[in-house]
Design a protein around this motif. Structure first.
Motif, PDB file in Angstrom:
ATOM      1  N   SER A  71      -5.515  -6.664   6.352  1.00 56.82           N
ATOM      2  CA  SER A  71      -4.919  -5.534   5.637  1.00 56.82           C
ATOM      3  C   SER A  71      -6.240  -4.469   5.531  1.00 56.82           C
ATOM      4  CB  SER A  71      -4.749  -5.953   4.348  1.00 56.82           C
ATOM      5  OG  SER A  71      -5.484  -6.444   3.441  1.00 56.82           O
ATOM      6  N   GLU A  72      -7.557  -5.101   5.657  1.00 56.91           N
ATOM      7  CA  GLU A  72      -8.638  -4.118   5.582  1.00 56.91           C
ATOM      8  C   GLU A  72      -8.708  -3.299   6.825  1.00 56.91           C
ATOM      9  OE1 GLU A  72      -8.657  -7.346   5.332  1.00 56.91           O
ATOM     10  OE2 GLU A  72      -9.884  -8.076   3.901  1.00 56.91           O
ATOM     11  N   VAL A  73      -7.845  -3.519   7.972  1.00 54.37           N
ATOM     12  CA  VAL A  73      -7.775  -2.647   8.918  1.00 54.37           C
ATOM     13  C   VAL A  73      -6.492  -1.511   8.650  1.00 54.37           C
ATOM     14  CG1 VAL A  73      -7.087  -2.232  11.431  1.00 54.37           C
ATOM     15  CG2 VAL A  73      -8.825  -4.060  10.617  1.00 54.37           C
ATOM     16  N   ILE A  74      -5.403  -2.080   8.175  1.00 62.29           N
ATOM     17  CA  ILE A  74      -4.035  -1.197   8.121  1.00 62.29           C
ATOM     18  C   ILE A  74      -4.141  -0.321   7.011  1.00 62.29           C
ATOM     19  CG2 ILE A  74      -1.820  -1.677   7.726  1.00 62.29           C
ATOM     20  CD1 ILE A  74      -1.697  -4.307   9.110  1.00 62.29           C
ATOM     21  N   LEU A  75      -4.865  -0.861   5.803  1.00 66.22           N
ATOM     22  CA  LEU A  75      -4.696   0.006   4.645  1.00 66.22           C
ATOM     23  C   LEU A  75      -5.558   1.438   4.924  1.00 66.22           C
ATOM     24  CD1 LEU A  75      -4.554  -2.522   1.872  1.00 66.22           C
ATOM     25  CD2 LEU A  75      -2.703  -1.181   2.545  1.00 66.22           C
ATOM     26  N   PRO A  76      -6.795   1.211   5.368  1.00 67.13           N
ATOM     27  CA  PRO A  76      -7.770   2.329   5.596  1.00 67.13           C
ATOM     28  C   PRO A  76      -7.114   3.266   6.758  1.00 67.13           C
ATOM     29  CG  PRO A  76      -9.037   0.491   5.376  1.00 67.13           C
ATOM     30  CD  PRO A  76      -7.520  -0.034   5.537  1.00 67.13           C
ATOM     31  N   LEU A  77      -6.425   2.567   7.598  1.00 65.89           N
ATOM     32  CA  LEU A  77      -5.720   3.493   8.884  1.00 65.89           C
ATOM     33  C   LEU A  77      -4.449   4.387   8.145  1.00 65.89           C
ATOM     34  CD1 LEU A  77      -5.432   4.195  11.442  1.00 65.89           C
ATOM     35  CD2 LEU A  77      -4.020   2.005  11.984  1.00 65.89           C
ATOM     36  N   ALA A  78      -3.809   3.599   7.243  1.00 63.49           N
ATOM     37  CA  ALA A  78      -2.667   4.423   6.304  1.00 63.49           C
ATOM     38  C   ALA A  78      -3.320   5.512   5.603  1.00 63.49           C
ATOM     39  CB  ALA A  78      -2.039   3.600   5.454  1.00 63.49           C
ATOM     40  N   GLY A  79      -4.604   5.210   4.935  1.00 64.73           N
ATOM     41  CA  GLY A  79      -5.332   6.374   4.436  1.00 64.73           C
ATOM     42  C   GLY A  79      -5.723   7.425   5.149  1.00 64.73           C
ATOM     43  N   PHE A  80      -5.928   7.207   6.308  1.00 59.23           N
ATOM     44  CA  PHE A  80      -6.438   8.107   7.397  1.00 59.23           C
ATOM     45  C   PHE A  80      -5.400   9.087   7.759  1.00 59.23           C
ATOM     46  CE2 PHE A  80      -6.511   8.725  12.113  1.00 59.23           C
ATOM     47  CZ  PHE A  80      -7.417  10.036  12.031  1.00 59.23           C
ATOM     48  N   GLU A  98       2.370   8.142  -1.569  1.00 55.06           N
ATOM     49  CA  GLU A  98       3.418   7.523  -0.718  1.00 55.06           C
ATOM     50  C   GLU A  98       2.913   6.320   0.150  1.00 55.06           C
ATOM     51  OE1 GLU A  98       6.553  10.798   0.739  1.00 55.06           O
ATOM     52  OE2 GLU A  98       4.455  11.247   1.286  1.00 55.06           O
ATOM     53  N   ALA A  99       1.693   6.456   0.504  1.00 58.17           N
ATOM     54  CA  ALA A  99       0.923   5.433   1.525  1.00 58.17           C
ATOM     55  C   ALA A  99       0.899   4.196   0.759  1.00 58.17           C
ATOM     56  CB  ALA A  99      -0.328   5.501   2.196  1.00 58.17           C
ATOM     57  N   VAL A 100       0.262   4.529  -0.640  1.00 59.81           N
ATOM     58  CA  VAL A 100       0.136   3.146  -1.417  1.00 59.81           C
ATOM     59  C   VAL A 100       1.542   2.631  -1.780  1.00 59.81           C
ATOM     60  CG1 VAL A 100      -0.465   2.362  -3.786  1.00 59.81           C
ATOM     61  CG2 VAL A 100      -1.919   3.903  -2.400  1.00 59.81           C
ATOM     62  N   LEU A 101       2.484   3.156  -2.089  1.00 63.83           N
ATOM     63  CA  LEU A 101       4.088   2.815  -2.383  1.00 63.83           C
ATOM     64  C   LEU A 101       4.318   2.068  -1.183  1.00 63.83           C
ATOM     65  CD1 LEU A 101       5.413   5.671  -4.649  1.00 63.83           C
ATOM     66  CD2 LEU A 101       4.448   3.439  -5.508  1.00 63.83           C
ATOM     67  N   TRP A 102       4.436   2.554  -0.239  1.00 65.20           N
ATOM     68  CA  TRP A 102       5.004   1.921   0.935  1.00 65.20           C
ATOM     69  C   TRP A 102       4.389   0.483   1.369  1.00 65.20           C
ATOM     70  CZ3 TRP A 102       9.597   2.412   3.068  1.00 65.20           C
ATOM     71  CH2 TRP A 102      10.220   3.617   2.832  1.00 65.20           C
ATOM     72  N   ALA A 103       2.817   0.736   1.199  1.00 60.29           N
ATOM     73  CA  ALA A 103       2.081  -0.587   1.419  1.00 60.29           C
ATOM     74  C   ALA A 103       2.312  -1.472   0.536  1.00 60.29           C
ATOM     75  CB  ALA A 103       0.632  -0.225   1.523  1.00 60.29           C
ATOM     76  N   VAL A 142      -6.490   2.309   0.791  1.00 62.01           N
ATOM     77  CA  VAL A 142      -5.898   3.446   1.071  1.00 62.01           C
ATOM     78  C   VAL A 142      -6.688   4.795   0.903  1.00 62.01           C
ATOM     79  CG1 VAL A 142      -3.922   5.130   0.689  1.00 62.01           C
ATOM     80  CG2 VAL A 142      -3.461   2.770   1.327  1.00 62.01           C
ATOM     81  N   TRP A 143      -7.332   4.623  -0.438  1.00 54.30           N
ATOM     82  CA  TRP A 143      -8.236   6.102  -1.106  1.00 54.30           C
ATOM     83  C   TRP A 143      -9.344   6.013  -0.131  1.00 54.30           C
ATOM     84  CZ3 TRP A 143     -12.945   5.777  -3.204  1.00 54.30           C
ATOM     85  CH2 TRP A 143     -13.700   7.130  -3.880  1.00 54.30           C
ATOM     86  N   ILE A 144     -10.038   4.764   0.189  1.00 57.71           N
ATOM     87  CA  ILE A 144     -11.134   4.724   1.007  1.00 57.71           C
ATOM     88  C   ILE A 144     -10.956   5.288   2.348  1.00 57.71           C
ATOM     89  CG2 ILE A 144     -12.795   3.241   2.022  1.00 57.71           C
ATOM     90  CD1 ILE A 144     -12.842   1.513  -0.149  1.00 57.71           C
ATOM     91  N   GLY A 145      -9.629   4.827   2.940  1.00 59.20           N
ATOM     92  CA  GLY A 145      -9.438   5.461   4.114  1.00 59.20           C
ATOM     93  C   GLY A 145      -9.225   6.978   4.303  1.00 59.20           C
ATOM     94  N   TYR A 146      -8.698   7.508   2.846  1.00 55.36           N
ATOM     95  CA  TYR A 146      -8.230   8.666   2.758  1.00 55.36           C
ATOM     96  C   TYR A 146      -9.682   9.563   2.972  1.00 55.36           C
ATOM     97  CZ  TYR A 146      -6.164  13.175   1.196  1.00 55.36           C
ATOM     98  OH  TYR A 146      -5.757  14.437   0.804  1.00 55.36           O
ATOM     99  N   GLN A 147     -10.510   9.083   2.095  1.00 59.10           N
ATOM    100  CA  GLN A 147     -11.870   9.739   1.844  1.00 59.10           C
ATOM    101  C   GLN A 147     -12.540   9.652   3.335  1.00 59.10           C
ATOM    102  OE1 GLN A 147     -12.791  11.408  -0.956  1.00 59.10           O
ATOM    103  NE2 GLN A 147     -10.574  10.998  -1.721  1.00 59.10           N
TER     104      GLN A 147
END
Length: 215
Positions: A35-44, A55-60, A156-161
Motif C-alpha cells: 500500500s506504500e506504493v499504491i496510496l502515494p500514487l493515488a495522492g499523486f 475521494e482518493a482516501v474514501l475509495w482507498a 494519500v496526503w504525502i503522495g498529494y504533497q
C-alpha cells in the motif's frame, strides 16, 4: 514492482476512484502488493486533478474494508473447531495454544484489528484471526475502517504533497518495512523455539508443563 505500479496507475486513469479501491483490495488480499506504493500514487493522481484527495482516501478505505472482509471470510470459513483439529495434527502445537490465542483475541481483538492496520504484513493478515474468532461484523468493520482511514489518509496526503516525487515514500518506507518483517520472523522463531523446549520438557517429565501466560 514497476509492473504493479503501472497496472495500478492504468486502473486509476481508466476508471478513476474505483481503480484505487480495486488496487487496495488486491493489496489486502495479496500482501506482497504494498500500500506504500499504491496510496502515494493515488495522492499523486489526485494532485493531477483526476479526483480530489478526499475521494482518493474514501475509495482507498472502501478497498481496504472490502479486502479485509474477504480475509475475515476465510478465517470464518476455517473456524475455531477446524483450527483445533489442525492443531492436534501439528507437531509442537497444543489445542490449548489455540484456545489461549482465541481467548486473547476475544479480549484484545478490536485493538489488534485497529493497530494492526499500521503494521506491514500484519495489516492484511489480522483479519483472518478476527474471522476465526467470529468478531461481530459491525465491530470488525468499524475498527478496520477507523485504522484504514488513518493509514490511507496519511499516505494519500504525502503522495498529494510530493506530486511526481511520490516514489520517495516507498524508498523511505522500504527499510522500515524490512525491519518490521525481521522482527515478525524473530517472534515466530522464538515461539517455535519455546514450543520445542516445551515438547522436550514433556518428553523428559510429562508432569513438568509450563504454559503460556494467558494475561
Amino acid at each position: 514492482m514497476n509492473t504493479i505500479v503501472e497496472w495500478v496507475l492504468d486502473l486509476m486513469e481508466r476508471i478513476g476512484g474505483p481503480g484505487i479501491a480495486l488496487g487496495i483490495l488486491m493489496e489486502n488480499v495479496f500482501p506482497p502488493i504494498p500500500s506504500e506504493v499504491i496510496l502515494p500514487l493515488a495522492g499523486f493522481t489526485a494532485s493531477q486533478g483526476r479526483y480530489s484527495p478526499a475521494e482518493a482516501v474514501l475509495w482507498a478505505t472502501l478497498g481496504s474494508v472490502l479486502g479485509a472482509i474477504v480475509l475475515y471470510g476465510i478465517g470464518a470459513a476455517l473456524g475455531l473447531d477446524r483450527l483445533r483439529l489442525i492443531a492436534k495434527k501439528m507437531p509442537l502445537v497444543d489445542v490449548a495454544d489455540v484456545d489461549k490465542a482465541d481467548t486473547w483475541f476475544t479480549k484484545h481483538g478490536p485493538k489488534a484489528v485497529f493497530f494492526g492496520r499500521f503494521i506491514p504484513g500484519v495489516r492484511s493478515l489480522i483479519s483472518i484471526p478476527a474471522g476465526i474468532d467470529r468478531m461481530p461484523m459491525t465491530t470488525f468493520i468499524g475498527f478496520t475502517t477507523a485504522g484504514s482511514l488513518l493509514w490511507n489518509s496519511l499516505f494519500v496526503w504525502i503522495g498529494y504533497q510530493l506530486g511526481g516525487r511520490y516514489h520517495l515514500v516507498e524508498e523511505y518506507m522500504d527499510p522500515i518495512s524490512k525491519v518490521v518483517y525481521v522482527l515478525i520472523i524473530i517472534a515466530v522463531l522464538a515461539t517455535v523455539a519455546w514450543m520445542a523446549r516445551r515438547s522436550m520438557r514433556r518428553q523428559r517429565d510429562p508432569d513438568d508443563v509450563v504454559d503460556l501466560d494467558t494475561d
